[in-house]
Design a protein around this motif. Structure first.
Motif, PDB file in Angstrom:
ATOM      1  N   ASP A 103      81.136  45.081  30.681  1.00 40.18           N
ATOM      2  CA  ASP A 103      80.684  46.406  31.075  1.00 40.18           C
ATOM      3  C   ASP A 103      79.354  46.711  30.392  1.00 40.18           C
ATOM      4  O   ASP A 103      79.173  46.447  29.212  1.00 40.18           O
ATOM      5  CB  ASP A 103      81.768  47.412  30.643  1.00 40.18           C
ATOM      6  CG  ASP A 103      81.455  48.840  31.068  1.00 40.18           C
ATOM      7  OD1 ASP A 103      80.284  49.130  31.376  1.00 40.18           O
ATOM      8  OD2 ASP A 103      82.377  49.658  31.073  1.00 40.18           O
ATOM      9  N   ARG A 153      81.722  54.528  37.342  1.00 38.15           N
ATOM     10  CA  ARG A 153      82.823  53.585  37.516  1.00 38.15           C
ATOM     11  C   ARG A 153      82.946  52.713  36.276  1.00 38.15           C
ATOM     12  O   ARG A 153      82.005  52.012  35.910  1.00 38.15           O
ATOM     13  CB  ARG A 153      82.582  52.709  38.740  1.00 38.15           C
ATOM     14  CG  ARG A 153      83.806  51.878  39.108  1.00 38.15           C
ATOM     15  CD  ARG A 153      83.574  51.061  40.359  1.00 38.15           C
ATOM     16  NE  ARG A 153      82.768  49.889  40.081  1.00 38.15           N
ATOM     17  CZ  ARG A 153      81.634  49.602  40.698  1.00 38.15           C
ATOM     18  NH1 ARG A 153      81.140  50.416  41.600  1.00 38.15           N
ATOM     19  NH2 ARG A 153      80.966  48.505  40.405  1.00 38.15           N
ATOM     20  N   ARG A 156      81.576  48.510  35.285  1.00 36.23           N
ATOM     21  CA  ARG A 156      80.419  48.045  36.049  1.00 36.23           C
ATOM     22  C   ARG A 156      79.491  47.239  35.137  1.00 36.23           C
ATOM     23  O   ARG A 156      79.183  47.631  34.030  1.00 36.23           O
ATOM     24  CB  ARG A 156      79.667  49.227  36.637  1.00 36.23           C
ATOM     25  CG  ARG A 156      78.407  48.824  37.390  1.00 36.23           C
ATOM     26  CD  ARG A 156      77.561  50.008  37.780  1.00 36.23           C
ATOM     27  NE  ARG A 156      78.059  50.642  38.988  1.00 36.23           N
ATOM     28  CZ  ARG A 156      78.467  51.901  39.059  1.00 36.23           C
ATOM     29  NH1 ARG A 156      78.462  52.653  37.956  1.00 36.23           N
ATOM     30  NH2 ARG A 156      78.887  52.415  40.181  1.00 36.23           N
ATOM     31  N   GLU A 160      75.705  44.523  38.723  1.00 35.22           N
ATOM     32  CA  GLU A 160      76.301  45.357  39.779  1.00 35.22           C
ATOM     33  C   GLU A 160      75.565  46.686  39.899  1.00 35.22           C
ATOM     34  O   GLU A 160      75.300  47.165  41.016  1.00 35.22           O
ATOM     35  CB  GLU A 160      77.780  45.586  39.477  1.00 35.22           C
ATOM     36  CG  GLU A 160      78.626  44.325  39.598  1.00 35.22           C
ATOM     37  CD  GLU A 160      80.040  44.518  39.069  1.00 35.22           C
ATOM     38  OE1 GLU A 160      80.903  43.672  39.385  1.00 35.22           O
ATOM     39  OE2 GLU A 160      80.282  45.508  38.333  1.00 35.22           O
TER      40      GLU A 160
END
Length: 233
Positions: A103, A153, A156, A160
């Motif tokens: 992340d 989100r 991620r 992305e």
């Protein structure tokens, strides 16, 4: 006078004449019997022994002086190179361990874009470029989330985020992808951070703040009907 190898004694003691060539051939055939060679080292073992003997000789030569020592050292280096080449050919080039892409915010979770920017500036002022790049990339992504160009989100990755933001900001899609690659390479230890890497992300963050997104046309909007002939004025 006949040669001793041309005569054999029979069981009764009488001499038996045997021609020289057939006797030699018979002896050779006898010695070729596998029973005499079952304990002999294999071809591979003989090659290995020869190889180790050469290495041992090279190491012994290194301990000498003058030309002998130099020659031994050169031979040792050549042998080491050959061993490395053989291993490379047999096993192939060493493969880089696959990295685990995490992340973009890390374990601590997201904070505000302004907080990330302040942290990035502080690290940059102290010359801590790896930390500055990491926090600046987080500021960039978080700013896009705060502007609702990206949905918030968990999990991620930088790649992305760059791909999703590039669809809303197509003129900056390539720069976003390059920023994500820079972040990944630095964050996972494959590239050394520097002032240029930090400046790239910092300037892109400021540019994106001034960029308006490309909005998709409203497909639900119905076309305006053309006026009918003879209709009311």
């Amino acid at each position: 006078m006949s040669d001793w190898g041309d005569r054999l004694l029979a069981a009764g003691g009488a001499p038996v004449t045997v021609p020289r060539d057939p006797a030699r051939d018979a002896a050779r055939d006898e010695l070729l019997d596998a029973e005499y060679h079952k304990h002999d080292p294999s071809v591979l073992q003989r090659i290995t022994d020869w190889f180790y003997d050469r290495i041992a000789g090279a190491l012994d030569s290194i301990s000498g002086d003058g030309t002998t020592g130099t020659t031994g050292l050169v031979l040792f280096v050549i042998v080491a190179v050959l061993i490395g080449a053989a291993l490379w050919w047999r096993l192939g080039a060493p493969r880089r361990a696959a990295r685990t892409v995490q992340d973009v915010y890390g374990a601590e979770g997201p904070r505000s874009a302004d907080q990330y920017r302040a942290d990035a500036a502080g690290h940059a002022a102290a010359g801590r470029w790896t930390e500055a790049v990491r926090e600046q990339m987080r500021a960039l992504v978080r700013s896009l989330e705060e502007r609702t160009l990206l949905d918030t989100r968990p999990g991620r990755t930088a790649d992305e985020a760059a791909a999703e933001a590039g669809r809303a900001l197509p003129e900056h899609a390539a720069a976003l992808a390059a920023a994500a690659r820079t972040f990944d390479d630095i964050a996972y230890g494959e590239r050394t951070a520097d002032h240029d890497a930090y400046r790239l992300l910092h300037e892109l963050d400021r540019t994106l703040e001034r960029t308006r997104p490309v909005l998709a046309p409203d497909a639900a909007e119905a076309p305006v009907p053309a006026p009918t002939p003879g209709g009311a004025a």
